[in-house]
Scaffold this active site. Structure first.
Site, mmCIF file in Angstrom:
data_model
loop_
_atom_site.group_PDB
_atom_site.id
_atom_site.type_symbol
_atom_site.label_atom_id
_atom_site.label_comp_id
_atom_site.label_asym_id
_atom_site.label_seq_id
_atom_site.Cartn_x
_atom_site.Cartn_y
_atom_site.Cartn_z
ATOM 1 N N LYS A 47 0.842 -1.201 0.000
ATOM 2 C CA LYS A 47 0.000 0.000 0.000
ATOM 3 C C LYS A 47 0.878 1.253 0.000
ATOM 4 O O LYS A 47 0.600 2.221 -0.703
ATOM 5 C CB LYS A 47 -0.938 -0.005 1.222
ATOM 6 C CG LYS A 47 -2.046 -1.049 1.108
ATOM 7 C CD LYS A 47 -2.833 -1.274 2.394
ATOM 8 C CE LYS A 47 -3.792 -2.466 2.199
ATOM 9 N NZ LYS A 47 -4.588 -2.788 3.411
ATOM 10 N N GLN A 91 -4.951 -1.759 9.577
ATOM 11 C CA GLN A 91 -4.819 -3.066 8.924
ATOM 12 C C GLN A 91 -5.395 -4.172 9.825
ATOM 13 O O GLN A 91 -5.105 -4.231 11.021
ATOM 14 C CB GLN A 91 -3.333 -3.337 8.615
ATOM 15 C CG GLN A 91 -3.078 -4.580 7.793
ATOM 16 C CD GLN A 91 -3.646 -4.514 6.379
ATOM 17 O OE1 GLN A 91 -3.774 -3.447 5.783
ATOM 18 N NE2 GLN A 91 -4.032 -5.663 5.835
ATOM 19 N N ASP A 114 -11.227 2.520 3.915
ATOM 20 C CA ASP A 114 -11.645 1.121 3.767
ATOM 21 C C ASP A 114 -13.158 0.988 3.578
ATOM 22 O O ASP A 114 -13.645 -0.082 3.212
ATOM 23 C CB ASP A 114 -11.278 0.333 5.036
ATOM 24 C CG ASP A 114 -9.970 -0.425 4.909
ATOM 25 O OD1 ASP A 114 -9.647 -0.859 3.792
ATOM 26 O OD2 ASP A 114 -9.288 -0.595 5.936
HETATM 27 N N1 GUN Z 1 -7.035 -7.112 5.888
HETATM 28 C C1 GUN Z 1 -7.368 -7.833 4.793
HETATM 29 N N2 GUN Z 1 -8.007 -7.048 3.898
HETATM 30 C C2 GUN Z 1 -8.080 -5.821 4.433
HETATM 31 C C3 GUN Z 1 -8.620 -4.586 3.980
HETATM 32 O O1 GUN Z 1 -9.195 -4.462 2.899
HETATM 33 N N3 GUN Z 1 -8.477 -3.538 4.830
HETATM 34 C C4 GUN Z 1 -7.886 -3.650 6.035
HETATM 35 N N4 GUN Z 1 -7.810 -2.574 6.798
HETATM 36 N N5 GUN Z 1 -7.371 -4.773 6.486
HETATM 37 C C5 GUN Z 1 -7.470 -5.864 5.691
#
Ligand code: GUN
Length: 273
Positions: A47, A91, A114
């Site tokens: 990211k 996350q 998100d």
């Molecule tokens: N863990 C797995 N997929 C995601 C996601 O799309 N966002 C976040 N914050 N954590 C994750």
């Protein structure tokens, strides 16, 4: 035919980069990583790399496993109030002693890149415009649209009902006038449901879609990603057996994964004040 998430994600990242540059967008994404989950570390790194690529400032805050729930809530409160920060992503998964729901609910909906907060999820569910659509489902829709796969009136089967993928992709497909079935571990006769589906989205994390279940016209979207017994990354779909028997399929890796990142960057480039 392969739904090439890698190629489409590059195109979307380039569009985001151009917009950020042309409109002089001052976005700042803060990603919080708690603990030592090795997959999460890789996702967070990717990211950050993507944010740099499109000209979005990003900060990764790494916190130890011992971080308390109230320490994390304090951190989020500060970031919510910080005018310079336009996106906050915590996350997942979080360590077990931290209540994920409390944390997600603490994020300002206008910074919730998100799309996981109750306000954004609720808006999606009642047909209002959320500030952000969840990254993975939005990335899947972008990919299907890129290949001009019709959604209106399509029979879609979503396997899995997680808050991250299953539920929101079902809502987004419904918005596009697909007829959506959400299947899960209690579903009877999954095979016959998959057999007649136009679109199958599998987001389970184990092998659930096999050759004999699919039909020639199916579009298969594989959201699963995990290490198989041979140590290689694989998805929910038995790719080698299924791919010759369907119309379109996403590979793992190189399908939904890169689309999620591109979609997240699209979100991170949206700034609300
Ligand atoms: N863990 C797995 N997929 C995601 C996601 O799309 N966002 C976040 N914050 N954590 C994750």
């Amino acid at each position: 035919m392969i739904l090439d998430g890698k190629a489409v994600s590059q195109k979307i990242l380039e569009q985001v980069r151009k917009r950020v540059e042309a409109e002089n967008i001052k976005a700042h994404l803060v990603v919080i990583l708690v603990g030592e989950d090795s997959a999460s570390k890789i996702y967070v790194k990717n990211k950050k790399i993507a944010a740099e690529k499109v000209g979005i400032k990003s900060t990764v805050i790494e916190l130890p496993d011992s971080t308390t729930e109230s320490e994390l809530l304090d951190k989020i409160d500060k970031l919510n109030k910080d005018q310079d920060v336009t996106g906050i992503l915590v996350q997942l998964p979080l360590p077990e002693h931290i209540d994920k729901n409390k944390i997600v609910q603490a994020i300002s909906p206008k910074k919730d890149v998100d799309g996981f907060t109750p306000e954004n999820v609720g808006k999606l569910a009642i047909g209002l415009e959320p500030y952000f659509y969840p990254a993975t489902p939005q990335g899947i829709i972008m990919l299907l649209d890129e290949y001009k796969i019709p959604l209106e009136g399509a029979d879609a089967v979503v396997i899995g009902r997680s808050n991250i993928v299953g539920r929101p992709i079902a809502q987004m497909l419904l918005r596009r006038n697909a007829t959506v079935t959400i299947a899960h571990s209690y579903t009877k006769d999954l095979e016959s449901k998959i057999k007649t589906a136009d679109i199958v989205v599998s987001a389970v994390g184990k092998k659930v879609v096999r050759c004999k279940m699919v039909n020639r016209n199916s579009v298969i979207v594989d959201v699963g990603i995990f290490r198989g017994s041979n140590g290689k990354l694989t998805g929910d779909v038995d790719f080698d057996l299924v791919s010759p028997s369907v119309k379109y399929i996403t590979p793992v890796p190189g399908g939904v994964g890169p689309m999620t990142i591109a979609s997240l960057m699209y979100n991170a480039s949206k700034v609300y004040h």
